[in-house]
Design a protein around this motif. Structure first.
Motif, PDB file in Angstrom:
ATOM      1  N   THR A   1       0.826  -1.210   0.000  1.00 20.19           N
ATOM      2  CA  THR A   1       0.000   0.000   0.000  1.00 20.19           C
ATOM      3  C   THR A   1       0.863   1.264   0.000  1.00 20.19           C
ATOM      4  N   SER A   2       2.182   1.074   0.034  1.00 22.57           N
ATOM      5  CA  SER A   2       3.118   2.185   0.060  1.00 22.57           C
ATOM      6  C   SER A   2       3.699   2.440  -1.329  1.00 22.57           C
ATOM      7  N   ASP A   3       4.157   3.654  -1.551  1.00 22.60           N
ATOM      8  CA  ASP A   3       4.851   3.978  -2.799  1.00 22.60           C
ATOM      9  C   ASP A   3       6.347   3.754  -2.675  1.00 22.60           C
ATOM     10  N   ARG A   4       6.800   3.318  -1.522  1.00 24.41           N
ATOM     11  CA  ARG A   4       8.236   3.111  -1.269  1.00 24.41           C
ATOM     12  C   ARG A   4       8.637   1.682  -1.603  1.00 24.41           C
ATOM     13  N   PHE A   5       9.808   1.570  -2.230  1.00 24.57           N
ATOM     14  CA  PHE A   5      10.344   0.263  -2.590  1.00 24.57           C
ATOM     15  C   PHE A   5      11.667   0.049  -1.861  1.00 24.57           C
ATOM     16  N   ALA A   6      12.110  -1.201  -1.811  1.00 24.08           N
ATOM     17  CA  ALA A   6      13.284  -1.577  -1.034  1.00 24.08           C
ATOM     18  C   ALA A   6      14.588  -1.087  -1.653  1.00 24.08           C
ATOM     19  N   SER A   7      14.591  -0.807  -2.935  1.00 25.27           N
ATOM     20  CA  SER A   7      15.825  -0.369  -3.589  1.00 25.27           C
ATOM     21  C   SER A   7      15.498   0.550  -4.752  1.00 25.27           C
ATOM     22  N   ARG A   8      16.511   1.239  -5.204  1.00 26.85           N
ATOM     23  CA  ARG A   8      16.370   2.100  -6.379  1.00 26.85           C
ATOM     24  C   ARG A   8      15.990   1.271  -7.592  1.00 26.85           C
ATOM     25  N   ASP A   9      16.556   0.074  -7.708  1.00 28.48           N
ATOM     26  CA  ASP A   9      16.236  -0.786  -8.851  1.00 28.48           C
ATOM     27  C   ASP A   9      14.757  -1.163  -8.873  1.00 28.48           C
ATOM     28  N   LEU A  10      14.204  -1.499  -7.707  1.00 33.38           N
ATOM     29  CA  LEU A  10      12.780  -1.840  -7.666  1.00 33.38           C
ATOM     30  C   LEU A  10      11.917  -0.610  -7.926  1.00 33.38           C
ATOM     31  N   SER A  11      12.362   0.535  -7.456  1.00 36.60           N
ATOM     32  CA  SER A  11      11.632   1.770  -7.732  1.00 36.60           C
ATOM     33  C   SER A  11      11.617   2.079  -9.230  1.00 36.60           C
ATOM     34  N   LEU A  12      12.759   1.890  -9.871  1.00 40.66           N
ATOM     35  CA  LEU A  12      12.825   2.098 -11.325  1.00 40.66           C
ATOM     36  C   LEU A  12      11.979   1.068 -12.061  1.00 40.66           C
ATOM     37  N   ALA A  13      11.993  -0.175 -11.596  1.00 47.33           N
ATOM     38  CA  ALA A  13      11.154  -1.199 -12.215  1.00 47.33           C
ATOM     39  C   ALA A  13       9.690  -0.788 -12.135  1.00 47.33           C
ATOM     40  N   ASN A  14       9.275  -0.257 -10.982  1.00 43.15           N
ATOM     41  CA  ASN A  14       7.905   0.227 -10.817  1.00 43.15           C
ATOM     42  C   ASN A  14       7.587   1.331 -11.814  1.00 43.15           C
ATOM     43  N   THR A  15       8.500   2.274 -11.957  1.00 44.61           N
ATOM     44  CA  THR A  15       8.293   3.378 -12.905  1.00 44.61           C
ATOM     45  C   THR A  15       8.111   2.844 -14.320  1.00 44.61           C
ATOM     46  N   HIS A  16       8.909   1.866 -14.690  1.00 41.38           N
ATOM     47  CA  HIS A  16       8.815   1.315 -16.039  1.00 41.38           C
ATOM     48  C   HIS A  16       7.527   0.511 -16.239  1.00 41.38           C
ATOM     49  N   VAL A  17       7.068  -0.162 -15.197  1.00 46.55           N
ATOM     50  CA  VAL A  17       5.784  -0.867 -15.287  1.00 46.55           C
ATOM     51  C   VAL A  17       4.658   0.141 -15.494  1.00 46.55           C
ATOM     52  N   GLU A  18       4.670   1.211 -14.703  1.00 43.88           N
ATOM     53  CA  GLU A  18       3.641   2.246 -14.850  1.00 43.88           C
ATOM     54  C   GLU A  18       3.660   2.843 -16.251  1.00 43.88           C
ATOM     55  N   ASP A  19       4.854   3.093 -16.786  1.00 41.76           N
ATOM     56  CA  ASP A  19       4.982   3.640 -18.132  1.00 41.76           C
ATOM     57  C   ASP A  19       4.465   2.649 -19.176  1.00 41.76           C
ATOM     58  N   ALA A  20       4.801   1.379 -19.014  1.00 39.60           N
ATOM     59  CA  ALA A  20       4.355   0.357 -19.964  1.00 39.60           C
ATOM     60  C   ALA A  20       2.833   0.248 -19.972  1.00 39.60           C
ATOM     61  N   VAL A  21       2.230   0.265 -18.789  1.00 37.44           N
ATOM     62  CA  VAL A  21       0.773   0.194 -18.701  1.00 37.44           C
ATOM     63  C   VAL A  21       0.152   1.416 -19.371  1.00 37.44           C
ATOM     64  N   MET A  22       0.680   2.601 -19.060  1.00 36.90           N
ATOM     65  CA  MET A  22       0.145   3.827 -19.669  1.00 36.90           C
ATOM     66  C   MET A  22       0.209   3.764 -21.183  1.00 36.90           C
ATOM     67  N   ARG A  23       1.339   3.340 -21.721  1.00 40.17           N
ATOM     68  CA  ARG A  23       1.500   3.321 -23.172  1.00 40.17           C
ATOM     69  C   ARG A  23       0.615   2.273 -23.832  1.00 40.17           C
ATOM     70  N   ALA A  24       0.442   1.135 -23.197  1.00 43.12           N
ATOM     71  CA  ALA A  24      -0.443   0.117 -23.756  1.00 43.12           C
ATOM     72  C   ALA A  24      -1.890   0.611 -23.734  1.00 43.12           C
ATOM     73  N   VAL A  25      -2.288   1.260 -22.647  1.00 44.66           N
ATOM     74  CA  VAL A  25      -3.648   1.794 -22.558  1.00 44.66           C
ATOM     75  C   VAL A  25      -3.859   2.905 -23.591  1.00 44.66           C
ATOM     76  N   ARG A  26      -2.847   3.747 -23.770  1.00 43.09           N
ATOM     77  CA  ARG A  26      -2.951   4.800 -24.795  1.00 43.09           C
ATOM     78  C   ARG A  26      -3.145   4.190 -26.178  1.00 43.09           C
ATOM     79  N   HIS A  27      -2.439   3.094 -26.439  1.00 43.64           N
ATOM     80  CA  HIS A  27      -2.615   2.423 -27.737  1.00 43.64           C
ATOM     81  C   HIS A  27      -4.054   1.927 -27.891  1.00 43.64           C
ATOM     82  N   ILE A  28      -4.556   1.301 -26.850  1.00 40.69           N
ATOM     83  CA  ILE A  28      -5.921   0.747 -26.919  1.00 40.69           C
ATOM     84  C   ILE A  28      -6.954   1.857 -27.083  1.00 40.69           C
ATOM     85  N   THR A  29      -6.767   2.970 -26.390  1.00 41.13           N
ATOM     86  CA  THR A  29      -7.793   4.016 -26.351  1.00 41.13           C
ATOM     87  C   THR A  29      -7.662   5.071 -27.440  1.00 41.13           C
ATOM     88  N   SER A  30      -6.575   5.015 -28.218  1.00 42.61           N
ATOM     89  CA  SER A  30      -6.417   6.059 -29.246  1.00 42.61           C
ATOM     90  C   SER A  30      -7.059   5.688 -30.550  1.00 42.61           C
TER      91      SER A  30
END
Length: 84
Positions: free
Chosen positions: A55-84
């Motif tokens: 339930t937190s936005d904090r991750f155990a390491s910078r690598d996991l935080s970056l992985a989270n950012t990339h997952v969020e970006d991937a989801v956004m871009r896939a949704v943009r493709h579907i909705t455009s």
């Protein structure tokens, strides 16, 4: 704040950037929900392997935080493709 389901045809009511949307097909709505569910599952796994609270936005390491950012970006871009 009022919440609107992302698959709802009313999703344009709180958007300040995109002023026109097309109505999504039922198949597109399912695809969008599936992509978002996959992203949420992946992010939950990042918290699990890092031993952090999902339930937190904090991750155990910078690598996991970056992985989270990339997952969020991937989801956004896939949704943009579907909705455009």
């Amino acid at each position: 704040m009022t919440q609107i389901d992302s698959a709802s045809d009313d999703r344009t009511t709180n958007n300040a950037v995109r002023h026109k949307y097309r109505t999504l097909t039922d198949a597109e709505k399912i695809q969008m929900q599936d992509i978002k569910d996959m992203g949420a599952t992946f992010i939950a796994k990042l918290h699990e392997i890092g031993g952090t609270d999902s339930t937190s936005d904090r991750f155990a390491s910078r690598d996991l935080s970056l992985a989270n950012t990339h997952v969020e970006d991937a989801v956004m871009r896939a949704v943009r493709h579907i909705t455009s």
